[in-house]
Design an enzyme around this catalytic site. Structure first.
Site, PDB file in Angstrom:
ATOM      1  N   ASN A 243      35.534  43.675  45.808  1.00 34.41           N
ATOM      2  CA  ASN A 243      36.445  42.768  45.085  1.00 34.41           C
ATOM      3  C   ASN A 243      37.544  43.568  44.383  1.00 34.41           C
ATOM      4  OD1 ASN A 243      34.603  40.791  45.812  1.00 34.41           O
ATOM      5  ND2 ASN A 243      33.733  40.548  43.772  1.00 34.41           N
TER       6      ASN A 243
ATOM      7  N   GLY B  88      41.104  37.039  26.149  1.00 44.81           N
ATOM      8  CA  GLY B  88      41.964  38.101  26.682  1.00 44.81           C
ATOM      9  C   GLY B  88      41.275  39.444  26.717  1.00 44.81           C
TER      10      GLY B  88
ATOM     11  N   ASP C 235      36.561  41.601  38.192  1.00 42.95           N
ATOM     12  CA  ASP C 235      36.929  42.537  39.263  1.00 42.95           C
ATOM     13  C   ASP C 235      38.433  42.476  39.525  1.00 42.95           C
ATOM     14  OD1 ASP C 235      34.235  43.156  39.553  1.00 42.95           O
ATOM     15  OD2 ASP C 235      33.923  41.580  41.048  1.00 42.95           O
TER      16      ASP C 235
ATOM     17  N   GLY D 198      34.849  31.191  44.605  1.00 39.02           N
ATOM     18  CA  GLY D 198      34.593  32.424  45.360  1.00 39.02           C
ATOM     19  C   GLY D 198      35.251  33.614  44.700  1.00 39.02           C
TER      20      GLY D 198
HETATM   21  O1  RIB Z   1      31.683  40.471  40.129  1.00 39.42           O
HETATM   22  C1  RIB Z   1      31.411  39.467  41.067  1.00 39.42           C
HETATM   23  C2  RIB Z   1      30.539  39.998  42.151  1.00 39.42           C
HETATM   24  O2  RIB Z   1      29.293  40.312  41.611  1.00 39.42           O
HETATM   25  C3  RIB Z   1      30.262  39.002  43.251  1.00 39.42           C
HETATM   26  O3  RIB Z   1      31.212  39.036  44.281  1.00 39.42           O
HETATM   27  C4  RIB Z   1      28.871  39.376  43.702  1.00 39.42           C
HETATM   28  O4  RIB Z   1      28.835  39.984  44.950  1.00 39.42           O
HETATM   29  C5  RIB Z   1      28.319  40.290  42.618  1.00 39.42           C
HETATM   30  O5  RIB Z   1      28.200  41.549  43.066  1.00 39.42           O
END
Ligand code: RIB
Length: 299
Positions: free
Chosen positions: A41, A222, A249, A284
């Site tokens: 991610n 924030g 992420d 997602g």
């Molecule tokens: O930070 C989110 C992620 O944490 C998800 O995509 C999942 O795979 C977990 O690892």
């Protein structure tokens, strides 16, 4: 150039009206699969932010392997350091309730097979102009080797100490830049139950001890950061979150890509905070990571 050495998962996502309590079964309202994993991610977020990105990690030899890296592949992320191992591709079982709150169980699978030798391979060819990004979804020994070798080579290191592990505080203190949420930061600081004032004091203390750049994400509030002795704050957007999975992420990837592109610290923080907010507006992890143009429009 950014190298991400970290996890690659297939996310199996069920939506529910509310999250179940232990021992309870609730009816699901939908199911989908999406590419995920904190490493992947963050790599995709950095790539969508405009950086050149190499992903180093592992997938299995199963049906999930291709789908788990499909969006990275579509975005022209360098996947030459993603190896294929005799283990299932990492999976995350995710429940998201109607107001966006979630629960996640991660099964490392192939991610758990990464070693110190893989860390050394991941760093091959990196220079002082590059940045290494790490998280804690792969074995601690591999993360530790990557940090040691990167620092010895003068490569900038960014670690997101998520998910929280027993090694989080020790490994977190080895990187140039640490990104943590409130709970993770408490582990780093060795304190619990912090309010804003205690957090700020702990950041000043830790920064004084280690000289590290500290970034603490605060959800809807924030982000606050301590960089070169100065405290910074940035606000995200005011939003109604649909799904917050992957928002942290997205923040990490956008922040690192912005520094890599030469943006100032404050600008990088603001851009990443906006990107993190936008990531909460779609379901997602990877499908929700915004494109650079969408982030720029909201700045
Ligand atoms: O930070 C989110 C992620 O944490 C998800 O995509 C999942 O795979 C977990 O690892």
């Amino acid at each position: 150039m950014i190298t991400v050495f970290g996890s690659i998962n297939m996310d199996l996502i069920a939506t529910t009206t509310r999250l179940p309590k232990p021992g309870e079964t609730v009816a699901g309202t939908g199911f989908t699969t999406a590419a995920g994993g904190k490493g992947a991610n963050q790599a995709l977020a950095a790539r969508r932010a405009g950086a050149n990105v190499k992903m180093a990690g592992a997938v299995g030899k199963d049906g999930f392997a291709t789908e788990a890296v499909a969006l990275l592949k579509d975005s022209d992320t360098d996947l030459s350091s993603v190896k294929s191992v005799e283990a299932p591709t990492g999976t995350a079982l995710i429940l998201v309730e109607a107001d966006g709150e979630n629960m996640i169980a991660v099964v490392p699978g192939a991610n758990g097979m990464l070693t110190s030798a893989d860390a050394t391979m991941a760093l091959k060819g990196m220079t002082k102009a590059d940045t290494l990004m790490l998280q804690l979804e792969i074995p601690a020994a591999a993360v530790e080797t990557a940090l040691h070798e990167a620092r010895a080579a003068g490569i900038r290191t960014v670690i997101n100490i998520a998910p929280l592990t027993d090694e989080a505080a020790r490994l977190g203190k080895m990187a140039d830049i640490v990104i943590a949420n409130e709970t993770e930061f408490e582990r780093l600081a060795g304190e619990t139950g912090m309010g804003n004032a205690e957090r700020e004091a702990a950041m000043i203390r830790l920064h004084g001890e280690t000289g590290q750049t500290l970034i603490v994400t605060l959800g809807a509030e924030g982000v606050m950061a301590l960089y070169q002795g100065k405290l910074y704050r940035a606000k995200g957007l005011t939003i109604e979150p649909v799904d917050t999975v992957g928002a942290g992420d997205t923040f990490c990837g956008y922040f690192t890509a912005s520094l890599d592109a030469g943006l100032g610290f404050e600008e990088a923080l603001a851009r990443a905070a906006v990107a993190g907010s936008l990531a909460c507006l779609k379901p997602g992890a990877q499908p929700a990571i915004p494109l650079a143009g969408d982030v720029a429009e909201k700045l």
